[in-house]
Write a protein that holds these residues in place. Structure first.
Motif, PDB file in Angstrom:
ATOM      1  N   THR A  25      90.825 -40.166  18.570  1.00 19.23           N
ATOM      2  CA  THR A  25      91.717 -40.709  19.578  1.00 19.23           C
ATOM      3  C   THR A  25      91.550 -39.906  20.861  1.00 19.23           C
ATOM      4  N   THR A  26      92.109 -40.389  21.953  1.00 20.40           N
ATOM      5  CA  THR A  26      92.065 -39.616  23.179  1.00 20.40           C
ATOM      6  C   THR A  26      93.111 -38.508  23.136  1.00 20.40           C
ATOM      7  N   ILE A  27      92.754 -37.354  23.653  1.00 21.27           N
ATOM      8  CA  ILE A  27      93.688 -36.232  23.665  1.00 21.27           C
ATOM      9  C   ILE A  27      94.454 -36.168  24.979  1.00 21.27           C
ATOM     10  N   ASP A  28      94.136 -37.076  25.907  1.00 19.68           N
ATOM     11  CA  ASP A  28      94.881 -37.111  27.170  1.00 19.68           C
ATOM     12  C   ASP A  28      94.991 -38.540  27.686  1.00 19.68           C
ATOM     13  N   ASP A  29      94.097 -38.965  28.562  1.00 20.96           N
ATOM     14  CA  ASP A  29      94.171 -40.301  29.153  1.00 20.96           C
ATOM     15  C   ASP A  29      93.340 -41.297  28.356  1.00 20.96           C
ATOM     16  N   ALA A  30      93.738 -42.558  28.402  1.00 22.32           N
ATOM     17  CA  ALA A  30      92.938 -43.634  27.818  1.00 22.32           C
ATOM     18  C   ALA A  30      91.839 -44.044  28.795  1.00 22.32           C
ATOM     19  N   ALA A  31      90.782 -44.666  28.278  1.00 24.16           N
ATOM     20  CA  ALA A  31      89.668 -45.068  29.141  1.00 24.16           C
ATOM     21  C   ALA A  31      90.109 -46.063  30.196  1.00 24.16           C
ATOM     22  N   GLY A  32      90.908 -47.036  29.808  1.00 18.78           N
ATOM     23  CA  GLY A  32      91.365 -48.029  30.770  1.00 18.78           C
ATOM     24  C   GLY A  32      92.257 -47.421  31.830  1.00 18.78           C
ATOM     25  N   GLU A  33      93.052 -46.419  31.436  1.00 19.58           N
ATOM     26  CA  GLU A  33      93.897 -45.710  32.398  1.00 19.58           C
ATOM     27  C   GLU A  33      93.023 -44.984  33.421  1.00 19.58           C
ATOM     28  N   ALA A  34      91.925 -44.368  32.936  1.00 15.99           N
ATOM     29  CA  ALA A  34      91.012 -43.686  33.857  1.00 15.99           C
ATOM     30  C   ALA A  34      90.390 -44.680  34.835  1.00 15.99           C
ATOM     31  N   PHE A  35      89.946 -45.824  34.326  1.00 13.81           N
ATOM     32  CA  PHE A  35      89.406 -46.871  35.200  1.00 13.81           C
ATOM     33  C   PHE A  35      90.420 -47.228  36.294  1.00 13.81           C
ATOM     34  N   ASP A  36      91.648 -47.507  35.891  1.00 11.60           N
ATOM     35  CA  ASP A  36      92.654 -47.996  36.838  1.00 11.60           C
ATOM     36  C   ASP A  36      93.051 -46.937  37.862  1.00 11.60           C
ATOM     37  N   LYS A  37      93.230 -45.690  37.414  1.00 12.94           N
ATOM     38  CA  LYS A  37      93.684 -44.653  38.338  1.00 12.94           C
ATOM     39  C   LYS A  37      92.580 -44.225  39.306  1.00 12.94           C
ATOM     40  N   ILE A  38      91.344 -44.206  38.832  1.00 10.42           N
ATOM     41  CA  ILE A  38      90.240 -43.899  39.745  1.00 10.42           C
ATOM     42  C   ILE A  38      90.077 -45.027  40.757  1.00 10.42           C
ATOM     43  N   ALA A  39      90.203 -46.265  40.294  1.00 10.26           N
ATOM     44  CA  ALA A  39      90.120 -47.408  41.208  1.00 10.26           C
ATOM     45  C   ALA A  39      91.214 -47.332  42.259  1.00 10.26           C
ATOM     46  N   LYS A  40      92.407 -46.922  41.850  1.00  9.92           N
ATOM     47  CA  LYS A  40      93.509 -46.786  42.811  1.00  9.92           C
ATOM     48  C   LYS A  40      93.193 -45.716  43.838  1.00  9.92           C
ATOM     49  N   ALA A  41      92.614 -44.593  43.392  1.00  9.31           N
ATOM     50  CA  ALA A  41      92.244 -43.519  44.315  1.00  9.31           C
ATOM     51  C   ALA A  41      91.174 -43.969  45.310  1.00  9.31           C
ATOM     52  N   MET A  42      90.368 -44.954  44.887  1.00  8.54           N
ATOM     53  CA  MET A  42      89.318 -45.487  45.755  1.00  8.54           C
ATOM     54  C   MET A  42      89.824 -46.614  46.642  1.00  8.54           C
ATOM     55  N   GLY A  43      91.108 -46.964  46.509  1.00 11.85           N
ATOM     56  CA  GLY A  43      91.687 -48.018  47.325  1.00 11.85           C
ATOM     57  C   GLY A  43      91.287 -49.418  46.916  1.00 11.85           C
ATOM     58  N   LEU A  44      91.013 -49.606  45.624  1.00  9.98           N
ATOM     59  CA  LEU A  44      90.520 -50.908  45.157  1.00  9.98           C
ATOM     60  C   LEU A  44      91.638 -51.858  44.737  1.00  9.98           C
ATOM     61  N   GLY A  45      92.877 -51.411  44.754  1.00 11.53           N
ATOM     62  CA  GLY A  45      93.973 -52.310  44.432  1.00 11.53           C
ATOM     63  C   GLY A  45      94.203 -52.450  42.944  1.00 11.53           C
ATOM     64  N   TYR A  46      95.027 -53.450  42.597  1.00  8.09           N
ATOM     65  CA  TYR A  46      95.436 -53.677  41.208  1.00  8.09           C
ATOM     66  C   TYR A  46      95.129 -55.122  40.818  1.00  8.09           C
ATOM     67  N   PRO A  47      94.571 -55.360  39.605  1.00  2.00           N
ATOM     68  CA  PRO A  47      94.210 -54.374  38.593  1.00  2.00           C
ATOM     69  C   PRO A  47      92.900 -53.664  38.929  1.00  2.00           C
TER      70      PRO A  47
END
Length: 375
Positions: free
Chosen positions: A177-199
């Motif tokens: 299992t993941t010991i911290d963030d999920a893969a999809g969470e990483a995708f979404d939060k990095i995308a947000k940091a890049m200004g790509l919006g939601y989802p």
């Protein structure tokens, strides 16, 4: 009040025949209903699948707002359910049972679908099944074609990232299992940091198609570890910092490609380790990938290649059943009904509900798969 679904044996609603089940899913930001027919031999036919997305409701906030999600579920659940029944061409009297997500998820939303499902079952004297949302994802590949148990499952989405040995409905054990963030969470939060919006995940995948990630050196987590766990927090932090230095569209495209490749690589590396362990115990070698991240084409192709290298067959659900949907909930409910398992009508909604609850209770490091959260 019963916690979880507390399955008990009951009379089989259609012994020896097909089962037709209405499934309801409201664990996050989709209000969904579906009718599925399951034969005694395990062939599932989706008679209808209706999904009302709340993307527009949450886009301005850059993520899902629980209160907004719950209110939307209240407004939409009855109409979505009626539409699913109409598209299936059936009346409630032709159902053999009702299934609804009982957790894990945003508890306000879960309560809406769970309450509606209970009411529908009570009003018509039908068996009711409270379904673990993760179990729905686990069986989702069986919506495309009959899939024999056991199989190795990579369950990967915004809220969870796990490797599981799936021996049957209700019989699953976690290998990693993941010991911290999920893969999809990483995708979404990095995308947000890049200004790509939601989802963010789909937006990042689209941008990565025109990028060259080789110019970025992103961290690789847990190298040398002999277990099958994942970690994406370091990657998320590094990529978010790099995003601040991106000056051009090409910079962002290159970073998107690097992020996507890094996530796919870690998923493949840890899955390959699990495949080696799994192959020592089972002759039937099948890797199934399910969950929202399974819709990512790079992730799929990378996993398919590593499965072939380990002489595993590879299977992912049809794209429509990777993200949250009610067909997978209906199927999980129908498989439980085939075993004569139903839920108490006072089953409570659960924000947390690991598939392998016994291990989760005994595991002080990551008791529920991801910071004790959805998984």
């Amino acid at each position: 009040m019963t916690i979880g679904a507390n399955y008990s044996s009951g009379a089989h609603p259609a012994t020896g025949g097909d089962l037709v089940v209405l499934g309801l899913e409201t664990s996050c930001d989709e209000t969904a209903a579906s009718v599925v027919r399951l034969t005694p031999g395990g062939t599932a036919t989706v008679l209808s699948s209706v999904v009302h997305s709340q993307i527009d409701d949450h886009a301005a906030f850059g993520g899902v707002v629980p209160e907004i999600a719950a209110r939307s579920h209240v407004e939409m659940i009855a109409g979505v359910s009626e539409r699913a029944m109409a598209e299936a061409g059936l009346g409630y009297g032709e159902l053999d049972g009702v299934a609804a997500t009982a957790g894990p998820g945003l508890v306000g939303g879960v309560m809406v679908g769970l309450s509606f499902g209970k009411a529908a079952a009570l009003a018509r004297g039908l068996p009711f099944v409270g379904v673990n949302h993760l179990e729905g994802h686990a069986v989702s590949a069986r919506l495309g074609a009959p899939v024999a148990y056991p199989f190795l499952l990579l369950l990967v989405s915004g809220g969870h990232c796990q490797l599981l040995e799936v021996r049957g409905i209700g019989d699953m054990s976690r290998l990693g299992t993941t010991i911290d963030d999920a893969a999809g969470e990483a995708f979404d939060k990095i995308a947000k940091a890049m200004g790509l919006g939601y989802p963010g995940g789909p937006a990042l995948e689209k941008l990565a198609a025109s990028g060259d990630g080789s110019r970025f050196d992103l961290p690789r987590a847990l190298l040398g570890r002999k277990d099958c766990d994942f970690s994406f927090s370091g990657l998320k932090t590094a990529a978010s910092r790099l995003a601040q230095a991106c000056e051009t569209d090409q910079d962002r495209a290159d970073l998107a490609d690097a992020v996507q490749s890094a996530i796919a690589r870690q998923l493949a590396e840890r899955s390959e380790r699990a495949m080696k362990d799994y192959a020592e115990k089972h002759e039937h070698r099948l890797l199934v990938v399910a969950g929202g991240v399974a819709a990512n084409k790079t992730v799929r192709s990378t996993l398919e290649a590593v499965a072939a290298r380990q002489s595993f067959s590879f299977l992912a659900p049809p794209m429509a059943y990777c993200t949250d949907n009610a067909a997978m909930i209906a199927l999980a409910g129908a498989e439980r009904l085939q075993l004569g398992l139903t839920s108490d009508i006072d089953t409570a909604a659960r924000p947390r509900w690991p598939l392998d609850e016994a291990r989760a209770l005994a595991d002080p490091v990551h008791p529920a798969g991801r910071k004790g959260a959805k998984a």
